[in-house]
Structures are given as C-alpha cells and as structure tokens.
Design a protein around this motif. Structure first.
Motif, mmCIF file in Angstrom:
data_model
loop_
_atom_site.group_PDB
_atom_site.id
_atom_site.type_symbol
_atom_site.label_atom_id
_atom_site.label_comp_id
_atom_site.label_asym_id
_atom_site.label_seq_id
_atom_site.Cartn_x
_atom_site.Cartn_y
_atom_site.Cartn_z
ATOM 1 N N VAL A 42 16.328 27.513 3.844
ATOM 2 C CA VAL A 42 15.587 28.656 4.380
ATOM 3 C C VAL A 42 15.035 28.316 5.747
ATOM 4 C CG1 VAL A 42 13.689 30.273 3.970
ATOM 5 C CG2 VAL A 42 14.927 29.284 2.023
ATOM 6 N N LEU A 77 7.248 36.327 0.726
ATOM 7 C CA LEU A 77 7.335 35.184 -0.175
ATOM 8 C C LEU A 77 6.253 35.195 -1.245
ATOM 9 C CD1 LEU A 77 8.031 32.389 2.451
ATOM 10 C CD2 LEU A 77 9.697 33.617 1.041
ATOM 11 N N PHE A 96 16.569 33.526 -3.464
ATOM 12 C CA PHE A 96 16.244 32.113 -3.637
ATOM 13 C C PHE A 96 16.726 31.516 -4.963
ATOM 14 C CE2 PHE A 96 12.955 34.069 -0.943
ATOM 15 C CZ PHE A 96 13.242 33.412 0.228
ATOM 16 N N VAL A 104 12.646 24.759 2.617
ATOM 17 C CA VAL A 104 12.151 25.691 3.624
ATOM 18 C C VAL A 104 11.856 24.933 4.902
ATOM 19 C CG1 VAL A 104 10.365 27.388 4.193
ATOM 20 C CG2 VAL A 104 11.136 27.140 1.819
ATOM 21 N N ILE A 113 3.118 27.966 3.501
ATOM 22 C CA ILE A 113 4.269 28.285 2.651
ATOM 23 C C ILE A 113 3.904 28.057 1.186
ATOM 24 C CG2 ILE A 113 6.598 27.549 2.005
ATOM 25 C CD1 ILE A 113 6.669 29.135 4.530
ATOM 26 N N SER A 127 8.965 23.485 -6.438
ATOM 27 C CA SER A 127 8.438 23.552 -5.078
ATOM 28 C C SER A 127 7.608 22.317 -4.761
ATOM 29 C CB SER A 127 7.560 24.796 -4.908
ATOM 30 O OG SER A 127 8.287 25.954 -5.080
#
Length: 135
Positions: A42, A77, A96, A104, A113, A127
């Motif tokens: 991303v 997001l 995603f 990202v 983020i 993540s």
C-alpha cells in the motif's frame, strides 16, 4: 487568493473514480490484476507509491503474488462509522484481503496509520506499525 493547478487536463474516468473512492487496486502493477495476492503493498502519497511500485516489480520477479493499492484518503482506513469516508468491512477486505500481510508505505507517523487500522477487527492480528529512518 491565487490557485495554481499542476495540470490543465481533466481527470480520466478511472482517476476520477479512484479519487472519489479514496483508494483502489492498481492492476497494472499487481500480479494478475491483484487477484489472490501473497502480500498487499500500500502506498499513501505520491513518492511512497513510486517506492511501492518498485518493490512490487522486485517481488513479482521473485515469484511473489502482489496486490498494489494506492490510498489517497487515509480516513477510509478507519473502522466503519468512525468517519463518513470509512470503508465498509466488505469494501475494506476487497482492497486489503481478510488474511494476507499488508505493508503500508506512508511518509508520516506510524501511530497515524495504526490508529486507523487497529480499529478493524480483522486487521489487528496482522498489523504492526513501525518507523523506518533514513540516515
């Protein structure tokens, strides 16, 4: 007040849809249009998206299936309902995936983020926000 625009050509329909949506898969830089990726790359911003495109080429040459996503509205997001632009869960997963690693590339603070992504239930376990420093 003086306004200067970078170009005088109107947006293409595809670019117009991308800007309105806030993000889209860039099939030209993805494996088979971004279908069934091993990883999602991303880019949030112009320069970092160029880096994502270069990384995509390297990974694809190594046999990694890549989906390239460009985000031009970070607020999409966030968790659905957090902001009027937030993506629904289905729309989020269509960009995603539900279970693939997402990297990202963003020129800013990782917590920005992370604060958006960590509200997504399916995103929390895959993540990690970190910072890369150039010396």
């Amino acid at each position: 007040m003086t306004a200067r625009l970078a170009g005088d050509r109107p947006l293409t329909p595809q670019a117009d849809r991308h800007c309105i949506a806030g993000a889209s898969v860039w099939p030209r830089f993805s494996t088979e249009g971004g279908q069934n990726p091993d990883v999602v790359l991303v880019g949030v911003g112009v320069e970092v998206t160029n880096e994502v495109i270069a990384a995509s080429a390297i990974l694809r040459n190594e046999g990694v299936r890549v989906r390239v996503v460009n985000v031009n509205d970070m607020l999409i997001l966030g968790e659905e309902g957090l902001h009027p632009h937030s993506l629904t869960e289905d729309a989020f997963h269509s960009l995603f995936t539900k279970d693939k690693p997402v990297l990202v590339n963003f020129h800013g603070y990782p917590k920005d983020i992370a604060g958006l992504l960590f509200g997504r239930k399916t995103h929390v376990s895959r993540s990690r926000a970190s910072r890369v420093c150039d010396l």
